[in-house]
Structures are given as structure tokens and as C-alpha cells.
Design an enzyme around this catalytic site. Structure first.
Site, mmCIF file in Angstrom:
data_model
loop_
_atom_site.group_PDB
_atom_site.id
_atom_site.type_symbol
_atom_site.label_atom_id
_atom_site.label_comp_id
_atom_site.label_asym_id
_atom_site.label_seq_id
_atom_site.Cartn_x
_atom_site.Cartn_y
_atom_site.Cartn_z
ATOM 1 N N PHE A 216 0.847 -1.188 0.000
ATOM 2 C CA PHE A 216 0.000 0.000 0.000
ATOM 3 C C PHE A 216 0.885 1.242 0.000
ATOM 4 O O PHE A 216 1.762 1.391 0.858
ATOM 5 C CB PHE A 216 -0.916 0.042 1.226
ATOM 6 C CG PHE A 216 -1.784 1.271 1.267
ATOM 7 C CD1 PHE A 216 -2.947 1.326 0.513
ATOM 8 C CD2 PHE A 216 -1.416 2.391 2.000
ATOM 9 C CE1 PHE A 216 -3.740 2.474 0.513
ATOM 10 C CE2 PHE A 216 -2.199 3.546 2.003
ATOM 11 C CZ PHE A 216 -3.362 3.576 1.263
ATOM 12 N N ASP A 325 9.282 2.471 0.939
ATOM 13 C CA ASP A 325 8.197 3.293 1.472
ATOM 14 C C ASP A 325 8.162 3.107 2.989
ATOM 15 O O ASP A 325 7.696 2.089 3.484
ATOM 16 C CB ASP A 325 6.881 2.854 0.814
ATOM 17 C CG ASP A 325 5.671 3.587 1.378
ATOM 18 O OD1 ASP A 325 5.788 4.232 2.440
ATOM 19 O OD2 ASP A 325 4.595 3.508 0.757
ATOM 20 N N LYS A 356 3.600 10.508 8.246
ATOM 21 C CA LYS A 356 3.032 10.045 9.529
ATOM 22 C C LYS A 356 3.850 10.518 10.732
ATOM 23 O O LYS A 356 3.898 11.701 11.009
ATOM 24 C CB LYS A 356 2.919 8.520 9.500
ATOM 25 C CG LYS A 356 1.770 8.044 8.574
ATOM 26 C CD LYS A 356 1.506 6.575 8.792
ATOM 27 C CE LYS A 356 0.453 6.005 7.882
ATOM 28 N NZ LYS A 356 -0.845 5.901 8.521
ATOM 29 N N THR A 380 2.679 23.896 -4.940
ATOM 30 C CA THR A 380 2.657 25.228 -4.327
ATOM 31 C C THR A 380 3.354 25.232 -2.964
ATOM 32 O O THR A 380 4.225 26.054 -2.709
ATOM 33 C CB THR A 380 1.210 25.712 -4.151
ATOM 34 O OG1 THR A 380 0.624 25.807 -5.448
ATOM 35 C CG2 THR A 380 1.161 27.083 -3.486
#
Lengths: 503, 503
Positions: A216, A325, A356, A380
Site C-alpha cells: 500500500f 516506502d 506520519k 505550491t
């Protein structure tokens, strides 16, 4: 506006009567307490079913505005402290979930409150800059702090607003790197610049990212194309058809089942190799491999250090980037700052993503993955200096309070406790596993797991499932052995109750 | 920790000597000043070239850590006030760019500082929740404030961390809605749930989002597949091959050139219709159309209200969702809260996305676009209540200080001024256009535009380009007519200088 700790405590207590009458936690361990006494308690305090009537009322209000099917209950963050989450109805729960594994130091940690109330930091919270074009004067120094905790081998970092954007941008860096090597130049050709505007090759290349079953990486289209943990994440969405490799289904404890696990891991590695060849032959080469050190949303699936070392080599041999990841595994819960540090890699990953517990999203990358040209890795805000202020406070606490060691020590208590309970109640749960305090067990099926989560909650423990039948444990870094013992006691109660119900 | 305005001013002035010696702004307009005197000045204060030596030194440090090719200079946000941005070298610039159009009330606005230092808000900054599963007790009330400024026709809202995630999730909502209608049920079938895990139909449908040439919606893979503003955003990236419609190339002023513009707009609408048929026949139906009210990154390209009304009808007739991306145009700069309110639509859009000046990202959506099932529109943080605290302060100021009216009034001064200058110096720039204070002009080519931006900066105006040759004006909502006149004076100086250099 910097205030003393005494004033701070007074301020917090003023808004919080719940904490006054509760009994203080008695020393249950020789270990030093990591927070002041009034941040800790000798147990949960449950006064209603969870969710209680006030949470249910608030749910109705919220449901008028958006989908609420995933909402568990409403939180009173002003009243929550340390490892203890207070809900809308005044229930005080021991939290081993910590906002989907995202709060590093629990609730209202004095160091974070202090950073927030320090007048020197006010500007970072009031004036959010466009970091990629107009960074604040202290930005290079601030990033140095991010680099001080970088995994070995990294001296480049890019901040992002969240884990999803960290992964999407990691993939971008991979594609830029791959194409630059293919064409022998960092600069795109005129033909590429022109054809990409029609979504045609060579400007829009047919490159892929290899992900794993159960992996995931987020829910935007690029992340979804590499995520394979649950049908409800993917269904109804157009995606890029990227290759999906099997992830080893290992048996725990890993060392006891080493031989059988090795065969399973070899099967998966062979398949990775085959997919790399297959996609190369299809003209859709695997530009990068993305993997989690522990598949987290996918149900806490572990593989051996050797598996990851071989996977890293395979990626290298195929000239694919190796992206780790660490959005859920990073920032200390496994007892090391980065879970992949456990592997003993010969060559570090090419990119490591985080979010996290790191408070801010982002990616560490090797210098060769640094894009050439302005605005290629850009948006941005590119993160938020306000989050870096909080992160700095968190990193200082991790170091000063030796919280990585705390995770190793507490993790041992948790894992041994889980093993002890599953030995007694094997029909309730099994497969206890973990690295540091990043632990899990499996229930026989989804409904029993969900019943366990609900039962634990009503006994005063806030936790959650992952995958089809796992219960995941993701406490804050300040979760100590005495908290682990409280959790285990309640878990054993829960196991007994489920057993008596004939689970 | 709530502090008085007097104490706040004292606090700010303590860290800020730059502001003391500067001359106060004299009343240049009958209009009431929107900020205290010491937030405003009678002109810029430029003491070095921009970037100056300190910015250049900081750039070297930052360049050791990440790509810095888009960095303009470093900002001293502690010293910046209102419309005035102070850089690392002590230059004070009138800011008509405002951090890529993202700061609604300029720098260190007293109301935002006050929200930050209010003890009641502390918890929202310290404890970032997982909003989709464990929202804070005040979340329904907070979202009501977001709904109070919703475009007409919306009573549903979902927060996100940024504009990119807002758009990616808008597309998700579109795909879920489209597939639910196709299969006649909100609930996916077993076959769909199973086939999506192999990236196959029907679970992974071949649906598309129609975007426009010059459109920009973000840089993740879904957003990139619908963005067509610049090759360097897209090159080297695999994308979904979604249809690209031409966007009208209109002449300004729109009303003077109405007849010619109408033909151009009809050409584009015909092409939209053709693409919808073509993709339907290919089995890749257009599930949604995404459009900006003014193409912003693409170079401030406008179309008539009539064009958008017809486009909305076309989408409806094709059973496609109509998504309006107000990430840059929303939150008041055009004189209305939402730019699409200028269009006079018979039926409101299906989804409106926002971010930037809204402080937080997100999407307003009609009830039929609300996903069914938990976790379908989801990520860990789903935005940030800390940003909602700031937004609430911002929205109160917009209302109390009538900032939408200010944008209309100031916008008239800007546009009339631009027209006056271009009449005198037609060879320097032309095509003055705008809606409220969301204005732009075109230079003959990219290099002249870039030289204009650099010249303006060294004369004390912070601005930026967009598209190939446009200069975009994106001030804060507190930019008043007297600021506009200062800006126009410096712009005319710049035009004269460019002219004398033979531009």
C-alpha cells in the site's frame, strides 16, 4: 509567548478536570517514566459504550456533511495526554493506534506544546510559504535537521505535504532518472517535449513501477497503480497497468520457520525477476520497485532481511530504482529510525519516503535522483515549515529520551506477551509478530478481528485492524513497558471473552 | 495564551527593527485602511539587487540538499507585514504574487496571529488527528464554517491536504459516481472487486477525464493526465491517455471582441462534443470534464461566461460530471468567493475543488457524488484542523472587512491602469485582462516577460509570470487601490526601462 512548564501544566489542567481525580500510575517497572505523573494513569476509564451518546450525536452532524462510515468515535484532544486518548463522552483509552500510526509522541506532549507556544516559531505557523520558490531564511538549517536523521547514504531531501505525495514524487524522480539514463542526457529532447503534450512516446514513456500484492502506497492514481492491499481501494478507478509481484507469505516466528520461508521468498524473488523480463520484453520496463519494510495496511506482512537484500540486488541488476516506502514503518517504532536499517543492505535504497510519525511527508533520495531543471518536482506548498517546527521538537525528544531504545524494550514486552497469550488461546489469535513495538497478531477471520477491536475499545484500549484479519499495534514512541503490560492484560481479558462467546 | 493586540504589536516590533524607521503610508485614497499603520508603507525599500548576497549564500546551502532552480530568493517572514514581503537581505517588496497566490491576508495578519496565540486553538496545532476515523469533537462545527462559504448548491465538503489531492479525489468521486450509475448500484460486484486487483475491466474501468490545452490541475499522475499547460510538467512521465480539448484563445477586452471570441469558443465546444463521442466510441467514456474558471498556470486564459454555461450543459448532456478547479481562482480574488459564480450557471457544477487562499485543500460536491462505503475517499490526515483554525480567522476578516468588495474595487484600478500603460507602451505589453484583482498582461515573448519580472523585483515589486509570456497579478485580499497605484507606477517605470533597452 514562551511559557514555563509549570504555567503550561496549569493551563492544561485548567481545561481538563478529567485528569484530576484519576489515580496516578504506580511504578510498575524500574524504567524511568518518560512524562510527568499527570500524563499517566494506572488504567483506562470507560464510562459509556464506545462510541458513546455524544460521539453518536456528533456523527449525525458530520454525516450531514460527508461520508462517515470509517469514523470510530470523536476525540477530545484537549483532554488527551500522552498515551491516553479521551473521547467525546469522557472515556479515557490507552491508545496503541495513535491516529493511524501518525502521532510520534502521543497527545499534548510538553515538548510539542512548548514549540507551539515559543514566539520564535510563530511566524512559521502564520506565514505558510511556497517553499520551492520563496523559502524562509531558516529553511536550509531546518532541512539539516531532517538530514541528521536520514537513513545511511542520503544527503538529499525533499519535503511534501503527505505520504501519498511523497510516493507520487518518488515515482516521478524514478521516471526522470530512468529516462535521463535511457536518452543519455538529463535534458529532454524537442521531440519528447512535443510528444508528451499529446500523451505519446517518447515524451510520455510507457514505464512502470513494480509493486507487491498486499502493498500500500497511497490512493492517488500513481500510488493506486502500485498498491494492491484491498479491492475497495482500487475498484472503479482507472489505473496504469503496472506489474504486481507476490509478496512472501511467511510463517512466524521467522527464524523458527526459516527453511520454509526461504523457499517462499525465493518463489517471490523469481517472480519479480520474471516480471522484470516480461515487462522489458513488452516495451514497458520496470523503472522502479517500491516496497514497504513491513506491509502495513496489507496486514503486517513481514519478510526476512535476506529477502530484502536480494530484492535490492535484483533491482540493481535490472537497472531499476529501489524505493523503500517508510511512511508507516519510519521514525522509530521498529526500534531503529528506519525499519530498513534492520536489513543490513550492502547498498542503501535509492529513495526512502516518509510521513506520519515524521509529522511532514517527504523523500530522501540519492544525488543521482535529483531532478535537473526547475519545477519538475514541485507544487505550491511542498510541505509546511510549521510541521518542521514540530518535527524538530519530536526529534529532540526521541534523542534525549532514547525513544528508539524504548521501542526495542517495549516491543520485547509486547511480543513476548502476545506469544504468551496466543499459546494459551490459540483459537482466538495466532501468528504474533513484530519488530520493535510495530507488532500484530492474526484472528481467524475479519469478523472476529473486528469484534476484538470493538471489545478492546470497550475495555479501554484504542486499536485497529489491518489487512483481512490482523490486529495492528502502533503505539507512540513514549509507550513504555508498563503500558504494554496494561495493554496485554486487557488483550488477554478480551481473548477470554471472545473464547467464552465461542469465537 | 491569548494576548492583546497591543502586546502583539509590541511582540512583533521587538523582532523587527526594519519597520520602525520607514515612513508611514499617507492616505492616497479615501478608502479606509484595512491594517494598522505600521503594516503599511509609502513604497518599497530596496537596498541590494534581488536576490541579494544573503539570499545567494542561503541558496548555496539549500542547493546542497535539493534542487533550487526555481528559488527566487529567501524570505524573512518575521519581518514581513501585510502586502510587504521582506527578503533575507532586508529588501521590502510590494507583493502581488503572495506565495503563488496562496496567502489570503498577506503576512502576519493580526487576526491570524491572534488565532495562533489563542489557547483555545492550541490543541488543534499540537494533536493532528486522522480526520476520517477519529475526528475532533468540534469538527462538524468547523466544517459548517467551510460550508458557509460553499458555492451555491453545495452542502457536502471533504477536506484534503493540498490542491493536488483535492483534484485527485474529485476525479475519484467522479469515477465512483459514473460506475455506480453504469452498473445501477452503489456497491461494486464480486467480479469488479476481483478484476481490479489484476488491473482489468470491469473493476479497473477505462474511464477518462477531459481536460483542456493550457489547463493545470496538479502534478501527481491523475492530475498530470488532465493537465496540459507545460511540457516540462509532463515529459518523462507515464500518464493515462485522457482526452485534451482546445481552450478558446480569446481576444481582450472580451466584450469588444465578442463576435470573434464567440466563433472561437464554438470551435472549442464543438471539439469537446466530438471528443466525447470519439472516446465513447473507443469504449473510454468521458466520466468528467475538469476546467479552471481562468486558466492560471497556463497563462491567464479567459473565456466568456457563455462558454462555461454551454460547457456545463454539454457535460450534462453527455452524462459527464462537471468539475470546476478553483484552487487558484477561489477564495475571493475575482471579487466573488468563487470565480464560477460570475458565470450565471443554470445548474451548479458537480464538484468544486479548492486550496491555496482557502488555507486547506478540499472539494465541495453534490450529494450524488458522495461515495458509498468506508475508506473510498480517504487518507491518513485528510487535511489538517490546524489549517481550519486559520481559515476561520481568514473568513471572518473577509466578511468583516468586506474584502470581496475590496477586490472588485482594487481590480478596477489595476485593470484600468494596465490598459492605460499598454495604450502608451503597446510594444512592451498588451492584452490586459482580469476579473477582480486576478489580472494579467502579455509580453511579446518569454525572455522579455522574465526580464520584466526581474526588473520589477529590483524596483520593489514581487510578482511572477505564468504561461509562456504572461505576467500574473495575484495580490492578497487586503491589496487596496493605493497599493495598486504604487504597483502601476513601478510597472510603468519598468515598461519605460524595457523600452529604452529596445525590448
Amino acid at each position: 509567548m514562551s511559557i514555563s512548564m509549570a504555567a503550561l501544566k496549569q493551563l492544561l489542567s485548567r481545561t481538563n478536570t478529567l485528569w484530576k481525580p484519576a489515580a496516578r500510575c504506580l511504578a510498575q517497572s524500574a524504567q524511568q517514566k518518560l512524562l510527568p505523573d499527570d500524563y499517566d494513569y494506572d488504567g483506562p476509564h470507560v464510562v459509556t459504550q464506545v462510541p458513546g451518546p455524544r460521539s453518536k450525536m456528533l456523527l449525525k452532524s458530520l454525516d450531514n456533511i460527508q461520508n462517515t462510515e470509517a469514523v470510530q468515535f470523536f476525540c477530545d484532544f484537549k483532554k488527551s495526554r500522552g498515551n491516553w486518548l479521551v473521547d467525546a463522552d469522557g472515556n479515557r483509552l490507552l491508545d496503541v493506534y495513535m491516529q493511524i500510526a501518525s502521532l510520534p509522541l502521543g497527545y499534548n506532549h510538553p515538548a510539542v506544546v512548548s514549540a507551539l507556544t515559543d514566539e520564535n516559531n510563530l511566524s512559521a505557523f502564520v506565514n505558510r510559504p511556497a517553499l520551492g520558490v520563496l523559502p524562509p531564511v531558516d529553511f536550509p538549517d531546518t532541512l539539516q535537521k531532517l538530514l541528521q536523521v536520514a537513513p545511511p547514504g542520503f544527503c538529499q531531501v525533499q519535503t511534501m505535504a503527505c505520504g501519498t505525495c511523497a510516493n507520487e514524487n518518488a515515482f516521478k524522480a524514478v521516471f526522470f532518472w530512468y529516462r535521463a539514463r535511457q536518452r543519455g542526457s538529463l535534458i529532454p529532447t524537442e521531440e519528447e517535449l512535443e510528444s508528451c503534450m499529446r500523451h505519446e512516446e517518447p515524451g510520455s514513456p510507457n514505464l512502470t513501477i513494480l509493486g507487491f500484492e498486499g502493498g500500500f502506497h497511497g490512493r492517488t492514481i500513481g500510488c493506486l497503480s502500485s498498491s494492491h492491499s484491498a479491492p475497495l481501494h482500487k475498484v472503479d478507478m482507472p489505473v496504469l497497468d503496472w506489474p504486481i509481484a507476490p509478496f512472501p507469505v511467511t510463517k512466524h516466528p521467522l527464524d523458527v520457520n526459516a527453511q520454509e520461508n526461504r523457499l517462499e521468498e525465493e518463489r517471490c524473488l523469481d517472480k519479480v525477476f520474471q516480471l522484470m523480463q516480461e515487462y522489458k520484453n513488452k516495451g514497458r520496463p520496470v523503472a522502479g520497485v517500491v516496497v514497504e519494510p513491513i506491509q502495513s495496511e496489507g496486514g503486517d506482512r513481514h519478510a526476512s532481511n535476506s529477502f530484502f537484500r536480494q530484492l535490492r540486488k535484483l533491482a540493481k541488476e535490472n537497472r531499476s530504482a529501489f524505493v523503500v516506502d517508510e511512511v508507516q514503518t519510519g521514525a522509530g517504532l521498529t526500534g531503529k529510525m528506519w525499519a530498513h536499517e534492520h536489513w543490513g543492505l550492502e547498498e542503501s535504497p535509492d529513495i526512502v519516503t516518509f510521513s506520519k510519525k515524521m509529522v511532514i511527508g517527504g523523500l530522501y533520495f540519492k544525488e543521482e535522483f535529483r531532478p535537473k531543471g526547475a519545477m519538475r518536482i514541485m507544487n505550491t506548498w511542498l510541505g509546511d515549515p510549521a510541521k518542521l517546527v514540530i518535527l524538530e521538537a519530536v526529534l529532540n525528544v526521541i534523542q534525549q529520551d532514547r525513544l528508539l531504545d524504548n521501542m526495542t524494550e517495549t516491543g520485547q514486552v509486547i511480543l513476548q506477551g502476545l506469544e504468551k497469550i496466543q499459546d494459551k488461546h490459540a483459537e482466538v489469535f495466532s501468528n504474533a509478530r513484530g519488530r520493535g513495538a510495530f507488532c500484530a497478531v492474526d484472528f481467524p477471520n475479519t469478523s472476529t478481528r473486528d469484534r476484538a477491536v470493538a471489545t478492546l475499545r470497550n475495555k479501554g484500549v484504542q486499536c485497529a485492524g489491518c489487512g483481512a484479519k490482523a490486529l495492528r499495534i502502533r503505539p507512540a514512541l513514549i509507550f513504555q513497558p508498563h503500558h504494554a503490560r496494561m495493554f496485554l492484560d486487557i488483550l488477554e481479558d478480551t481473548a477470554l471473552e471472545l473464547k467464552s462467546l465461542g469465537t
